[in-house]
Design a protein around this motif. Structure first.
Motif, short mmCIF file in Angstrom:
data_model
loop_
_atom_site.label_atom_id
_atom_site.label_comp_id
_atom_site.label_asym_id
_atom_site.label_seq_id
_atom_site.Cartn_x
_atom_site.Cartn_y
_atom_site.Cartn_z
N GLU A 25 0.82 -1.20 0.00
CA GLU A 25 0.00 0.00 0.00
C GLU A 25 0.86 1.26 0.00
OE1 GLU A 25 -2.67 -0.02 3.26
OE2 GLU A 25 -3.69 -1.86 2.64
N VAL A 26 0.35 2.30 -0.64
CA VAL A 26 0.97 3.62 -0.58
C VAL A 26 0.13 4.46 0.37
CG1 VAL A 26 1.65 5.66 -1.87
CG2 VAL A 26 1.83 3.42 -2.94
N GLN A 27 0.67 4.78 1.55
CA GLN A 27 -0.08 5.50 2.57
C GLN A 27 -0.07 7.01 2.34
OE1 GLN A 27 -2.00 4.27 4.75
NE2 GLN A 27 -1.27 2.32 5.54
N ASP A 28 1.01 7.53 1.75
CA ASP A 28 1.12 8.97 1.54
C ASP A 28 2.14 9.21 0.44
OD1 ASP A 28 0.63 11.65 1.85
OD2 ASP A 28 1.67 11.87 3.76
N ALA A 29 2.04 10.36 -0.24
CA ALA A 29 2.99 10.72 -1.29
C ALA A 29 3.13 12.22 -1.34
CB ALA A 29 2.54 10.17 -2.64
N ARG A 30 4.34 12.70 -1.58
CA ARG A 30 4.62 14.14 -1.60
C ARG A 30 5.59 14.48 -2.73
NH1 ARG A 30 1.11 16.67 2.07
NH2 ARG A 30 0.48 14.95 3.43
N ARG B 149 10.88 15.48 -8.01
CA ARG B 149 10.88 14.17 -7.37
C ARG B 149 9.55 13.92 -6.66
NH1 ARG B 149 15.53 16.43 -7.01
NH2 ARG B 149 15.01 17.50 -5.09
N LEU B 150 9.22 12.64 -6.55
CA LEU B 150 8.03 12.21 -5.84
C LEU B 150 8.46 11.22 -4.78
CD1 LEU B 150 4.88 12.10 -5.63
CD2 LEU B 150 5.00 10.13 -7.17
N TYR B 151 8.01 11.46 -3.54
CA TYR B 151 8.31 10.57 -2.42
C TYR B 151 7.02 9.85 -2.01
CZ TYR B 151 12.36 13.65 -2.18
OH TYR B 151 13.47 14.38 -2.50
N ALA B 152 7.08 8.53 -1.93
CA ALA B 152 5.89 7.74 -1.59
C ALA B 152 6.20 6.79 -0.45
CB ALA B 152 5.41 6.96 -2.80
N ALA B 153 5.29 6.74 0.53
CA ALA B 153 5.45 5.86 1.69
C ALA B 153 5.01 4.45 1.31
CB ALA B 153 4.62 6.38 2.86
N LEU B 154 5.95 3.51 1.39
CA LEU B 154 5.70 2.12 1.04
C LEU B 154 6.01 1.26 2.26
CD1 LEU B 154 7.66 2.18 -2.35
CD2 LEU B 154 5.22 2.61 -2.01
N ASP B 155 5.00 1.00 3.08
CA ASP B 155 5.19 0.26 4.33
C ASP B 155 6.19 1.02 5.22
OD1 ASP B 155 3.39 -1.76 3.59
OD2 ASP B 155 4.93 -2.75 2.42
N VAL C 163 10.55 4.56 1.94
CA VAL C 163 10.09 5.65 1.08
C VAL C 163 10.74 5.49 -0.29
CG1 VAL C 163 10.12 8.15 0.69
CG2 VAL C 163 9.71 7.25 2.98
N GLY C 164 9.90 5.34 -1.30
CA GLY C 164 10.40 5.29 -2.67
C GLY C 164 10.55 6.69 -3.22
N VAL C 165 11.61 6.91 -3.99
CA VAL C 165 11.89 8.21 -4.59
C VAL C 165 11.86 8.05 -6.10
CG1 VAL C 165 13.49 10.15 -4.70
CG2 VAL C 165 13.40 8.73 -2.63
N TRP C 166 10.96 8.82 -6.75
CA TRP C 166 10.80 8.73 -8.19
C TRP C 166 11.17 10.05 -8.87
CZ3 TRP C 166 7.82 5.72 -5.08
CH2 TRP C 166 7.60 4.39 -5.48
N ASP C 167 11.72 9.94 -10.08
CA ASP C 167 11.93 11.08 -10.96
C ASP C 167 10.61 11.35 -11.66
OD1 ASP C 167 12.48 12.70 -13.23
OD2 ASP C 167 14.56 12.08 -13.21
N THR C 168 10.03 12.54 -11.49
CA THR C 168 8.71 12.81 -12.05
C THR C 168 8.74 12.96 -13.57
OG1 THR C 168 9.00 15.18 -11.60
CG2 THR C 168 7.83 13.88 -9.95
N ALA C 169 9.90 13.21 -14.15
CA ALA C 169 9.97 13.38 -15.60
C ALA C 169 9.71 12.06 -16.33
CB ALA C 169 11.33 13.94 -16.01
N ASN C 170 10.21 10.96 -15.78
CA ASN C 170 10.04 9.66 -16.44
C ASN C 170 9.43 8.60 -15.54
OD1 ASN C 170 12.19 8.97 -14.73
ND2 ASN C 170 13.72 9.36 -16.33
N LEU C 171 9.13 8.97 -14.31
CA LEU C 171 8.56 8.07 -13.30
C LEU C 171 9.42 6.83 -13.09
CD1 LEU C 171 6.12 8.42 -11.47
CD2 LEU C 171 4.88 6.78 -12.85
N LYS C 172 10.73 7.01 -13.10
CA LYS C 172 11.64 5.93 -12.76
C LYS C 172 12.09 6.10 -11.32
CE LYS C 172 13.41 4.93 -17.37
NZ LYS C 172 14.62 4.84 -18.23
N ARG C 173 12.11 4.98 -10.60
CA ARG C 173 12.54 5.04 -9.21
C ARG C 173 14.04 5.32 -9.12
NH1 ARG C 173 10.94 0.91 -4.32
NH2 ARG C 173 9.06 0.76 -5.60
N GLN C 174 14.39 6.35 -8.37
CA GLN C 174 15.79 6.72 -8.20
C GLN C 174 16.42 6.06 -6.99
OE1 GLN C 174 15.28 11.02 -7.98
NE2 GLN C 174 16.08 11.23 -10.06
N ALA C 175 15.62 5.86 -5.94
CA ALA C 175 16.17 5.33 -4.70
C ALA C 175 15.05 4.81 -3.81
CB ALA C 175 16.96 6.41 -3.95
#
Length: 216
Positions: free
Chosen positions: A16-21, A28-34, A37-49
């Motif tokens: 589940e994704v509980q929150d995202a900022r 960048r997009l930060y999403a809470a995953l259990d 925190v997943g970090v995505w590049d918003t230009a291509n939606l690839k996970r950076q870290a």
């Protein structure tokens, strides 16, 4: 796309994704995953870290206005602070009576407000890591949301009963109490110019309040 209502990009994640900022610059997009925190590049939606950001399930995230800090809250009763440039945890805020369900940084990034399920609002100094205020104005009811006004002078909190409280961010004094009836929580949000407060409660009622109330 806000105009066409089409999905621009999509990625499926495990759990589940509980929150995202978003980061303040929107890159960048930060999403809470259990408990991560997943970090995505918003230009291509690839996970950076992926940051092992918390020792338990994450309920809420907040990114400081300058993009330097990431705050993570949930289970257990702690808030972890991460330096996003160094990708490491730099502080752990403790002493909450129950889990923290929502967070918000002050506009200048100097303070962090935490809404707790034990019915308290706590405000922390980000420089020292010390608690500035521990405020009780919701009668012990779970506090579900917290938000700063754009000028940083007022904090609004919403609780499980559907009510909202406005606080003086400097002194911690209660400035006003708004509405409320027993029903499924309240979300509060200031307008960008700070002149209005929106409250939305689970019983199907959305209200717009003028603030400060004494203004014409």
């Amino acid at each position: 796309d806000a105009e066409t209502h089409e999905v621009l990009r999509q990625e499926l994640v495990d759990g589940e994704v509980q929150d995202a900022r978003f980061s303040p610059d929107g890159k960048r997009l930060y999403a809470a995953l259990d408990d991560e925190v997943g970090v995505w590049d918003t230009a291509n939606l690839k996970r950076q870290a992926t940051l092992p950001a918390h020792s338990g399930e994450i309920y809420s995230l907040a990114v400081s206005p300058d993009g330097r800090w990431l705050a993570c809250a949930g289970v257990p009763r702690t808030v972890s602070i991460w330096d996003l440039e160094a990708s490491k945890q730099v502080r752990l805020l403790e002493g909450f009576g129950n889990s923290v369900g929502h967070l918000d940084f002050s506009p200048d990034g100097r303070h962090l407000a935490c809404a707790s399920e034990d019915g308290t609002l706590t405000v922390w100094d980000m420089t020292t890591g010390k608690r500035l205020h521990s405020l009780r104005g919701h009668g012990g009811v779970e506090v579900w949301s917290v938000t700063y006004s754009p000028d940083g002078r007022t904090i609004a909190t919403g609780d499980e009963s559907g009510g909202a409280v406005l606080w003086d961010a400097g002194s911690g004094d209660v400035l006003a109490r708004l509405g409320g009836r027993a029903a499924h929580g309240c979300h509060s949000e200031f307008s960008p110019n700070g002149r209005y407060l929106l409250t939305a409660a689970g019983y199907g009622k959305v209200q717009l309040w003028k603030w400060p109330m004494q203004d014409d």
